[in-house]
Motif scaffolding. Structure first.
Motif, mmCIF file in Angstrom:
data_model
loop_
_atom_site.group_PDB
_atom_site.id
_atom_site.type_symbol
_atom_site.label_atom_id
_atom_site.label_comp_id
_atom_site.label_asym_id
_atom_site.label_seq_id
_atom_site.Cartn_x
_atom_site.Cartn_y
_atom_site.Cartn_z
ATOM 1 N N LEU A 1 0.811 -1.214 0.000
ATOM 2 C CA LEU A 1 0.000 0.000 0.000
ATOM 3 C C LEU A 1 0.847 1.269 0.000
ATOM 4 O O LEU A 1 0.516 2.259 -0.644
ATOM 5 N N LYS A 2 1.956 1.238 0.727
ATOM 6 C CA LYS A 2 2.786 2.433 0.842
ATOM 7 C C LYS A 2 3.461 2.799 -0.475
ATOM 8 O O LYS A 2 3.746 3.972 -0.715
ATOM 9 N N THR B 1 -5.295 -1.299 -8.856
ATOM 10 C CA THR B 1 -6.105 -2.393 -9.401
ATOM 11 C C THR B 1 -5.720 -3.721 -8.751
ATOM 12 O O THR B 1 -6.584 -4.517 -8.361
ATOM 13 N N GLY B 2 -4.402 -3.955 -8.638
ATOM 14 C CA GLY B 2 -3.935 -5.167 -7.970
ATOM 15 C C GLY B 2 -4.381 -5.242 -6.529
ATOM 16 O O GLY B 2 -4.795 -6.302 -6.041
ATOM 17 N N ILE B 3 -4.334 -4.102 -5.828
ATOM 18 C CA ILE B 3 -4.740 -4.081 -4.419
ATOM 19 C C ILE B 3 -6.229 -4.368 -4.291
ATOM 20 O O ILE B 3 -6.661 -5.137 -3.411
ATOM 21 N N TYR B 4 -7.059 -3.761 -5.164
ATOM 22 C CA TYR B 4 -8.505 -4.012 -5.106
ATOM 23 C C TYR B 4 -8.816 -5.480 -5.392
ATOM 24 O O TYR B 4 -9.669 -6.102 -4.730
ATOM 25 N N LEU B 5 -8.114 -6.052 -6.381
ATOM 26 C CA LEU B 5 -8.327 -7.471 -6.676
ATOM 27 C C LEU B 5 -7.913 -8.345 -5.486
ATOM 28 O O LEU B 5 -8.582 -9.333 -5.161
ATOM 29 N N GLY B 6 -6.800 -7.968 -4.835
ATOM 30 C CA GLY B 6 -6.349 -8.721 -3.675
ATOM 31 C C GLY B 6 -7.327 -8.652 -2.528
ATOM 32 O O GLY B 6 -7.602 -9.656 -1.856
#
Length: 886
Positions: A350-351, A360-365
């Motif tokens: 996140l940082k 996009t990768g974070i939302y999918l995760g």
């Protein structure tokens, strides 16, 4: 007097255990009662509560016990114990959800047509359950209830049937993930610290050197390494069991007949086999694979196992009760697949997320994690509602976990009391006094552990015995064993004792569920062959340590955190590898000769000198390596005559050291006796001390007259070998460093040329900059930084640095800045000229480095390549005798 209280401690513990008193209270109870009795007796008969303790007093040892209790759960370094309840939960969940029963039934159908097939299927399932539970009692009971009636019904010999079930149930002691291995790793971690201290003291006394080389240190271990080390011995044991059953069935077909279930091996059957077998195997792969690959710690792997068992139980218990039976499991698989995809393709920190793609990768995760959590909750609700399974599993997990930790705490108290009365020192003196060195000590210790296994659970043995004997065995430089090997050997030994009549725990568990038609004597007969197989496996692993050491080494050397090639512990193996490569056809000499023919005149004189010296160092390194091997051969030849003399003298010195310590204790005691009433006892102690000192002198007289001369001569040989190796390493490093550095400089020519225009534009900037312009310094500093990133452009950077400082507002000096700038341009022009001419050297330098990379250049690489890492793993897996250095 303390010996009497030590005997009382052991008697109380044995009496309490023999009378059926709970172990969790027998251990600390015996310790507290004995410490209290010693304190009371000392106060009544000697006027001091400390009188009958080996050292210290009752307050110290009671507080030591409390400190040990806190150490079990308080120290961060011992957090691997957290994995115990997770693995217990996993095993009980798989058994309560009938997955273990499905495995037994399906494997029995699969192996049935093979002679002894039912027995082989029991061993196979026992190994699978061992890899998911590690709980002997639960595994033996489950297989006894499910398999024993089927085996007896199909005319299996009662002895073979019960022996197979009992032996297979104990596999959980050695096949990872095992609670035994976790506790052993925890205990050995502190034992290695003590062993390291003892070895340093031994080295200092033998050589007079203050510090011991790190190559002689004792390496610690971890639960992950213990799992890896026990994997191959566990598989070896499974194969021995299967081979025995198959041979027995071929020789005695009536006692272990083939069983045909009557079903067909059609698509439906194979689908059932896949559905029964693949999920547990996948869970095992995830748990052990995550540890082996370094993706997860042991604690995290335990959590993975618990979650996986919960999901498997969710669909198994719901079979036939709805259309969405496998929905939670499929959701979990999809979520795991999505998580694997995003972790490998997106930046998930996140940082550091700073683009739409990262988010996009974070939302999918987050979405995948949510789906996984939903699947776990769904499975948990199913397990809770169906037959109230979750309640029973949690209750059994809490009971078993509490039992383990309460025994750990009680054993910590017992250990403190044992040390309070000199028990640890007594054991140490006994082991050190044994003739025959390490292997005599080791065999005695293993025999004691084997016998203790008749009466004590593995937890008490691991926590009470291992901390006392492990430091002594690990400190021995002659055997130079690894902690992981010792832990696996103890684990195999404890497993053997679980089967041994008449007290084997596995036999008690099986007796409780076996039908009355099976006689206890038949059970005893059945396990004898398997005990022999376990002892055979113990002998094989003891004789061939790489079976344990290789896999942890392999994983370590191939991991991202592998030790660098310059690690001191790797140097002996690296030199062995280099010598072998040269002997097998590697030709660094040809690469050196070709490099010496290069025209170096295009380089500045200092670089010419550096390269010439590097090529000379490479030639010399080859000679030094051979000199090191020759010196090693001389040492090995001389060792045949020197070793018996060294052992004799070291044994005498050990006896002298022991007598001196006892004499010092006597001196301390009689010096405290100042009253007239103690005069007679004081005189007796003084006389006893004089006798001890006389014995020391007598032992000193037994040291051969040629010892000092022979020791000095042999030390000169070992020093010559070490000097040759150090010289080789220095020249090998030198052979790589300058050519690699100069090649890096030439490879940066394009980047160097790319800064020319910006450098030339800087003059106009400096000429026009205002005196109070605070941005001037930063502007020059930016260009300075760019040159700093270019290999070999340090002189240009330094000149720009001087120009930058001259433009500082507080001491602005335009003329000085321009002068420094001109120096930077002049240096740039000079470098530009020779860099362009020297580009012709690049292929030759690259060929030279490639030619020595796998030999002389190994130490200078950032990490070992795969071939080198595998060789290091194999070489380091062998226990190398280092006693001649002590």
């Amino acid at each position: 007097m303390e010996l009497y209280f030590l005997a009382l401690l052991i008697f109380l513990m044995a009496f309490a255990l023999g009378s059926g008193y709970p172990v969790a209270f027998a251990l600390p109870g015996a310790a507290i009662i004995t410490i209290g009795a010693a304190a009371g007796a000392g106060y009544l008969f000697a006027g001091s509560t400390d009188a009958y303790f080996h050292s210290g007093g009752p307050q110290q040892w009671l507080s030591a016990g409390v400190t040990n209790l806190r150490g079990v759960y308080w120290e961060v370094e011992r957090d691997t114990l957290i994995a115990i309840p997770l693995f217990i939960f996993m095993g009980i969940m798989l058994q309560r959800s009938k997955i273990a029963e499905d495995l037994l039934v399906t494997m029995a159908q699969l192996f049935g047509p093979v002679p002894g097939g039912l027995g082989i299927s029991v061993v196979f399932v026992g190994a699978l359950l061992a890899a998911t539970t590690g709980i002997v009692g639960a595994t033996v009971v489950a297989m006894g209830l499910i398999s024993l009636p089927a085996m007896l019904r199909n005319n299996y010999s009662p002895s073979l049937a019960t022996g197979t079930i009992a032996a297979s149930g104990t596999l959980g002691q050695i096949i990872p993930p095992s609670i035994v291995l976790i506790i052993l790793a925890d205990q050995l971690a502190s034992a290695t610290d003590q062993a390291g201290t003892a070895r340093k003291a031994l080295y200092k006394e033998a050589t007079g050197e203050i510090s011991m080389p790190s190559t002689f240190s004792v390496a610690s271990t971890s639960a992950g390494e213990m799992f890896l080390g026990a994997f191959v011995p566990g598989i070896l044991l499974v194969l021995l069991y299967m081979a025995y059953i198959l041979i027995f069935a071929l020789l005695n077909p009536k006692s272990a007949p083939a069983v045909h279930s009557g079903g067909k091996f059609d698509r439906a059957f194979w689908g059932k086999v896949a559905l029964t077998l693949i999920p547990p195997l996948t869970l095992i792969f995830l748990v052990l694979g995550s540890i082996i690959t370094g993706v997860a710690t042991v604690n995290q792997a335990g959590a993975i196992g618990a979650a996986g068992a919960l999901i498997m139980a969710g669909y198994r218990l719901a079979e036939g009760k709805g259309r969405l039976t496998y929905a939670p499991a499929l959701m979990a698989l999809a979520a795991l697949g999505m998580l694997a995809f995003v972790l490998s393709n997106y930046e998930m920190n996140l940082k550091s997320a700073n683009s739409a793609e990262d988010w996009t990768g974070i939302y999918l995760g987050v979405f995948a994690a949510t789906v996984l959590i939903v699947s776990l909750i769904w499975s948990g609700l199913r397990v809770l509602k169906i037959e109230n399974t979750m309640h029973g599993v949690m209750l059994e997990t809490a009971k078993t976990t509490s039992l383990v930790f309460i025994i750990l705490l009680g054993a910590a108290m017992l250990t403190a009391a044992f040390r309070a009365f000199g028990g640890e020192e007594l054991v140490r003196e006994f082991l050190n006094a044994l003739p025959g060195g390490f292997w005599t000590q080791f065999i005695i210790v293993m025999a004691v552990i084997f016998v203790l296994g008749f009466f004590l659970d593995f937890i008490e043995i691991a926590v009470v015995v291992v901390p006392i004997v492990a430091p002594i065995l690990l400190a021995d430089p002659g055997a130079n064993i690894t902690a992981v090997w010792l832990g696996v050997m103890i684990g195999l030994n404890i497993q053997t004792s679980f089967l041994t009549p008449p007290f084997g725990f596995a036999l008690f568990y099986l007796r409780g569920v076996a039908p009355a038609t099976v006689k206890t004597v038949q059970m005893y007969k059945g396990v004898i062959a398997f005990i022999s197989l376990q002892l055979l496996a113990l002998g094989i692993v003891g004789a061939y340590p790489p079976l344990v050491n290789y896999l942890p080494n392999r994983v370590s050397f191939l991991s991202e955190t592998a030790p660098p090639p310059k690690n001191p512990k790797l140097q002996y193996c690296i030199e062995e590898y280099t010598g072998k490569q040269i002997a097998q056809g590697a030709r660094p000499g040809e690469a050196i000769a070709t490099a010496k023919a290069l025209n170096l005149s295009v380089l500045p004189k200092d670089l010419q000198k550096d390269l010439s010296e590097s090529f000379d160092s490479a030639d010399q390194a080859l000679l030094d390596l051979q000199a090191a091997f020759d010196a090693e051969n001389v040492v090995n030849t001389a060792a045949d005559d020197y070793r018996p003399l060294q052992r004799l003298v070291r044994d005498l010195e050990k006896d002298m050291r022991k007598l001196n310590e006892e004499a010092e204790e006597l001196r301390t005691r009689f010096e405290r006796m100042r009253s007239e009433g103690e005069a007679e006892e004081r005189a007796e102690l003084e006389a006893e001390r004089e006798v001890m000192l006389a014995e020391v002198e007598a032992l000193k007289a037994q040291i051969p007259a040629n010892w000092e001369e022979d020791h000095k001569r042999f030390a000169e040989l070992t020093n010559a070998e070490q000097k040759a190796r150090v010289t080789y390493r220095r020249n090998a490093d030198s052979s790589w460093e300058a050519p690699a550095e100069i090649l890096g400089v030439l490879q940066a020519n394009e980047a160097f040329a790319g800064l020319e225009q910006e450098l030339r534009d800087m003059r106009g900037y400096i000429e026009g900059v205002a005196e109070n312009d605070e941005a001037a310094e930063a502007t020059v500093e930016a260009l300075e930084g760019k040159f700093g990133e270019v290999a070999g452009a340090g002189d240009v950077k330094s000149a720009l640095s001087k120009a930058r400082r001259a433009l500082r507002v507080s001491r602005f000096d335009r003329e000085k800045a321009l002068e420094s700038y001109d120096d930077a341009v002049a240096e740039y022009e000079a470098q530009k000229a020779w860099r362009a001419e020297a580009e012709s050297l690049m292929p030759g330098l690259q060929a030279y480095l490639d030619g020595i990379r796998g030999t002389l250049g190994i130490r200078s690489q950032e990490r070992l390549d795969r071939e080198q890492a595998l060789y290091m793993a194999s070489c380091s897996a062998v226990h190398r005798d280092i006693s001649l250095n002590f």
